[in-house]
Design a protein around this motif. Structure first.
Motif, PDB file in Angstrom:
ATOM      1  N   ALA A  54       0.834  -1.208   0.000  1.00 14.90           N
ATOM      2  CA  ALA A  54       0.000   0.000   0.000  1.00 14.90           C
ATOM      3  C   ALA A  54       0.866   1.254   0.000  1.00 14.90           C
ATOM      4  O   ALA A  54       1.921   1.307   0.653  1.00 14.90           O
ATOM      5  N   ASN A  55       0.420   2.281  -0.726  1.00 15.70           N
ATOM      6  CA  ASN A  55       1.184   3.530  -0.812  1.00 15.70           C
ATOM      7  C   ASN A  55       1.295   4.249   0.526  1.00 15.70           C
ATOM      8  O   ASN A  55       2.210   5.047   0.729  1.00 15.70           O
ATOM      9  N   TRP A  56       0.356   3.954   1.418  1.00 23.76           N
ATOM     10  CA  TRP A  56       0.314   4.671   2.694  1.00 23.76           C
ATOM     11  C   TRP A  56       1.010   3.929   3.836  1.00 23.76           C
ATOM     12  O   TRP A  56       1.030   4.422   4.965  1.00 23.76           O
ATOM     13  N   LEU A  57       1.589   2.732   3.576  1.00 21.51           N
ATOM     14  CA  LEU A  57       2.119   1.899   4.657  1.00 21.51           C
ATOM     15  C   LEU A  57       3.181   2.618   5.485  1.00 21.51           C
ATOM     16  O   LEU A  57       3.077   2.694   6.717  1.00 21.51           O
ATOM     17  N   TYR A  58       4.217   3.154   4.841  1.00 25.45           N
ATOM     18  CA  TYR A  58       5.319   3.771   5.587  1.00 25.45           C
ATOM     19  C   TYR A  58       4.852   5.025   6.333  1.00 25.45           C
ATOM     20  O   TYR A  58       5.340   5.325   7.426  1.00 25.45           O
ATOM     21  N   SER A  59       3.905   5.723   5.728  1.00 24.41           N
ATOM     22  CA  SER A  59       3.350   6.899   6.411  1.00 24.41           C
ATOM     23  C   SER A  59       2.572   6.482   7.651  1.00 24.41           C
ATOM     24  O   SER A  59       2.635   7.145   8.692  1.00 24.41           O
ATOM     25  N   VAL A 172     -10.029   3.091   4.690  1.00 22.53           N
ATOM     26  CA  VAL A 172      -9.961   3.897   5.912  1.00 22.53           C
ATOM     27  C   VAL A 172      -9.840   3.030   7.168  1.00 22.53           C
ATOM     28  O   VAL A 172      -8.987   3.297   8.028  1.00 22.53           O
ATOM     29  N   PRO A 173     -10.656   1.962   7.329  1.00 22.63           N
ATOM     30  CA  PRO A 173     -10.521   1.142   8.540  1.00 22.63           C
ATOM     31  C   PRO A 173      -9.151   0.484   8.675  1.00 22.63           C
ATOM     32  O   PRO A 173      -8.552   0.515   9.761  1.00 22.63           O
ATOM     33  N   ILE A 174      -8.638  -0.110   7.591  1.00 24.56           N
ATOM     34  CA  ILE A 174      -7.362  -0.828   7.690  1.00 24.56           C
ATOM     35  C   ILE A 174      -6.194   0.155   7.797  1.00 24.56           C
ATOM     36  O   ILE A 174      -5.182  -0.133   8.440  1.00 24.56           O
ATOM     37  N   PHE A 175      -6.328   1.328   7.192  1.00 19.39           N
ATOM     38  CA  PHE A 175      -5.314   2.376   7.327  1.00 19.39           C
ATOM     39  C   PHE A 175      -5.224   2.833   8.785  1.00 19.39           C
ATOM     40  O   PHE A 175      -4.132   2.916   9.362  1.00 19.39           O
ATOM     41  N   SER A 176      -6.393   3.093   9.389  1.00 13.28           N
ATOM     42  CA  SER A 176      -6.429   3.494  10.797  1.00 13.28           C
ATOM     43  C   SER A 176      -5.877   2.390  11.687  1.00 13.28           C
ATOM     44  O   SER A 176      -5.123   2.645  12.631  1.00 13.28           O
ATOM     45  N   ALA A 177      -6.257   1.135  11.370  1.00 13.26           N
ATOM     46  CA  ALA A 177      -5.793  -0.007  12.167  1.00 13.26           C
ATOM     47  C   ALA A 177      -4.277  -0.136  12.096  1.00 13.26           C
ATOM     48  O   ALA A 177      -3.623  -0.476  13.091  1.00 13.26           O
TER      49      ALA A 177
END
Length: 284
Positions: A54-59, A172-177
């Protein structure tokens, strides 16, 4: 819903002191529960390789680290400078994401909206400063509220940036998690170190407190991101209304249920907070 969840967090924190809960232990358990809540709320099949790519993982990993750091910095700020200073530093940080939205995303501005934002900042200071005098900070301790201010602002700004560019609605849920998950991992390492050194005394009370905190904590982030995705409200509006409303509700709850005493300037701050919310909301 984000305001409701965040205000519920305030109530739970107030109860921590009443029941002598170990705040740090409860915070770690809270991150585990918040992460679990996000996983349960994720409707798609969870694929580890998809999350890794995912592009947002490191962030999300970085935000998890910042979550832990800011919590500890707020604790230090409270110890060194007092609770009011910590509250002001945290809530005044709305200036950072608001300016980011106006400058980077060229969000709408106008006299009424800008006036409302400025009044909101004044309201935050006057409502949060629950001392007879003003802010009194020793030079050697000034770095702590500054870091809380910057860190809190970075968290909100990062959420806006990632929501806009990388996080789709279903993620959104998995990003927050994931954010809470990495915060939990760091916390578990710290707890493990304490266990090895013999300084850890884990109790059921702290675990229960962490569970109670974790669910509203997850939803405070989840609903904030959803609010940021609302095409009818820009981020400056969302952050201003969200932060000021949380402080307003938390203050009133403190007065009604915890018998907190407010000074005249606090009541003036509450009035200004209501005015600022109306002014900013009116420009939607």
């Amino acid at each position: 819903m984000s305001v409701f969840a965040s205000s519920l967090i305030f109530i739970i924190f107030k109860l921590f002191s009443r029941y002598n809960v170990d705040t740090f232990q409860a915070i770690i358990i809270n991150y585990i529960i918040a992460c679990t809540s996000g996983i349960l709320a994720y409707t798609s099949p969870i694929k580890i390789d998809t999350i890794i790519n995912a592009n947002w993982l490191y962030s999300a990993m970085a935000l998890g680290v910042i979550f832990i750091l800011i919590f500890n910095l707020m604790a230090i700020t409270t110890q060194k400078n007092g609770l009011s200073v910590a509250a002001v530093a945290s809530k005044m940080s709305i200036a950072i994401p608001v300016l980011f939205g106006i400058i980077v995303y060229q969000e709408s501005t106008g006299f009424l909206k800008l006036s409302g934002i400025l009044i909101a900042l004044v309201a935050v200071y006057m409502t949060a400063m629950k001392t007879a005098g003003g802010v009194s900070i020793k030079k050697e301790n000034l770095i702590f509220p500054i870091l809380v201010f910057l860190g809190s602002g970075i968290i909100d700004t990062s959420l806006k940036f990632l929501e806009t560019n990388y996080v789709v609605d279903n993620d959104v849920p998995i990003f927050s998690a994931t954010i809470f998950g990495f915060a939990a991992v760091i916390g578990i390492f710290i707890l493990s170190y304490k266990a090895i050194t013999g300084t850890l005394k884990l109790s059921f009370k702290n675990i229960l407190a962490g569970i109670a905190l974790g669910i509203p904590n997850y939803f405070s982030i989840y609903f904030l991101i959803q609010a940021l995705k609302n095409e009818h409200m820009d981020s400056a509006t969302v952050f201003t209304i969200n932060n000021v409303s949380i402080l307003l509700v938390s203050t009133l709850v403190g007065v009604l249920f915890f018998k907190e005493v407010l000074f005249l300037k606090n009541w003036i701050g509450i009035i200004l907070a209501i005015i600022s919310i109306i002014m900013v909301a009116f420009t939607i």
